[in-house]
Design a protein around this motif. Structure first.
Motif, PDB file in Angstrom:
ATOM      1  N   ALA A  30       0.817  -1.213   0.000  1.00  0.00           N
ATOM      2  CA  ALA A  30       0.000   0.000   0.000  1.00  0.00           C
ATOM      3  C   ALA A  30       0.855   1.269   0.000  1.00  0.00           C
ATOM      4  N   ARG A  31       2.058   1.189   0.517  1.00  0.00           N
ATOM      5  CA  ARG A  31       2.874   2.408   0.572  1.00  0.00           C
ATOM      6  C   ARG A  31       3.265   2.914  -0.818  1.00  0.00           C
ATOM      7  N   GLY A  33       1.005   2.915  -3.336  1.00  0.00           N
ATOM      8  CA  GLY A  33      -0.199   3.484  -3.921  1.00  0.00           C
ATOM      9  C   GLY A  33      -1.095   2.525  -4.686  1.00  0.00           C
ATOM     10  N   THR A  34      -2.215   3.064  -5.090  1.00  0.00           N
ATOM     11  CA  THR A  34      -3.262   2.291  -5.759  1.00  0.00           C
ATOM     12  C   THR A  34      -2.793   1.617  -7.046  1.00  0.00           C
ATOM     13  N   ALA A 143     -10.841   6.911  -2.139  1.00  0.00           N
ATOM     14  CA  ALA A 143     -10.935   7.224  -0.718  1.00  0.00           C
ATOM     15  C   ALA A 143     -12.365   7.640  -0.372  1.00  0.00           C
ATOM     16  N   GLN A 157      -8.173   7.615   8.495  1.00  0.00           N
ATOM     17  CA  GLN A 157      -6.793   7.754   8.039  1.00  0.00           C
ATOM     18  C   GLN A 157      -6.198   6.395   7.659  1.00  0.00           C
ATOM     19  N   ALA A 158      -6.491   5.379   8.459  1.00  0.00           N
ATOM     20  CA  ALA A 158      -5.976   4.033   8.158  1.00  0.00           C
ATOM     21  C   ALA A 158      -6.541   3.516   6.838  1.00  0.00           C
ATOM     22  N   ALA A 160      -7.691   5.332   4.315  1.00  0.00           N
ATOM     23  CA  ALA A 160      -7.125   6.134   3.228  1.00  0.00           C
ATOM     24  C   ALA A 160      -5.702   5.694   2.899  1.00  0.00           C
ATOM     25  N   ARG A 161      -4.911   5.391   3.937  1.00  0.00           N
ATOM     26  CA  ARG A 161      -3.519   4.957   3.726  1.00  0.00           C
ATOM     27  C   ARG A 161      -3.447   3.589   3.051  1.00  0.00           C
ATOM     28  N   SER A 162      -4.383   2.723   3.377  1.00  0.00           N
ATOM     29  CA  SER A 162      -4.302   1.346   2.866  1.00  0.00           C
ATOM     30  C   SER A 162      -4.696   1.232   1.407  1.00  0.00           C
ATOM     31  N   GLY A 163      -5.460   2.189   0.905  1.00  0.00           N
ATOM     32  CA  GLY A 163      -5.917   2.077  -0.483  1.00  0.00           C
ATOM     33  C   GLY A 163      -6.642   0.751  -0.676  1.00  0.00           C
TER      34      GLY A 163
END
Length: 196
Positions: A30-31, A33-34, A143, A157-158, A160-163
């Motif tokens: 996930a870091r 991105g999508t 998101a 936030q979690a 959104a970060r995980s995509g």
């Protein structure tokens, strides 16, 4: 993706399998991105097409209604084209294709639940369809959609970060069910090859 990010991803993809569990490793993508998560899910989905096609040979109804459907392959063609265009989520054609595939897989799951005998082959075929569907679902992730109805800020936030990491993980789980003889190492290799 910048060169440093690409190098970081390359290093991550070649991490020793024992460094973290497959689930943690998958979610860790996930870091980047999508697009990375969708491409990883696509790699898993492509490995499931033959299992879908094979279906449940001793179940004539399954073969006629589900295994013969070309929708999973057509959906992956649409997904590859969407990725090649670099289009944003929400592409109408891809959304329509995903909805049709969602219906097909849902009907296949219902058929499997109601059918008598020959369950393992059908279950594996259903799981292959689910893996394919998850790749399409990952491509529709936004998101806004994911956060709908979630009020807790830490949870927002979690998410959104995980995509679309949950969709990728579900694709991996479905793949492992569809093809139980495949190892965790195989999953990592599929994803690594898909992200080259």
């Amino acid at each position: 993706m910048a060169t440093g990010e690409r190098d970081g991803l390359r290093t991550y993809l070649h991490e020793a399998p024992g460094a973290r569990s497959l689930q943690d490793w998958t979610w860790g993508l996930a870091r980047w991105g999508t697009p990375v998560l969708v491409r990883a899910a696509l790699a898993i989905a492509e490995a499931c097409v033959d299992r879908w096609r094979r279906g449940a040979p001793r179940d004539e109804g399954w073969q006629r209604h589900f295994a013969s459907s070309t929708l999973p392959e057509e959906a992956l063609v649409a997904l590859r084209a969407w990725l090649a265009r670099g289009a944003p989520p929400g592409d109408a054609g891809l959304a329509s294709c995903t909805a049709a595939l969602r219906d097909l897989v849902g009907n296949a799951e219902f058929y499997d639940d109601e059918a008598v005998g020959g369950g393992a082959e059908r279950e594996q075929a259903v799981a292959s369809g689910r893996a394919i569907l998850m790749a399409l679902e990952a491509s529709l992730w936004t998101a806004e959609r994911a956060l709908e109805g979630v009020s807790d800020e830490a949870e927002r936030q979690a998410i959104a970060r995980s995509g679309p990491a949950p969709e990728l993980w579900e694709a991996v789980r479905a793949y492992r069910h569809a093809l139980p003889d495949r190892s965790e190492t195989t999953v990592r290799e599929l994803i690594r090859d898909g992200l080259r």
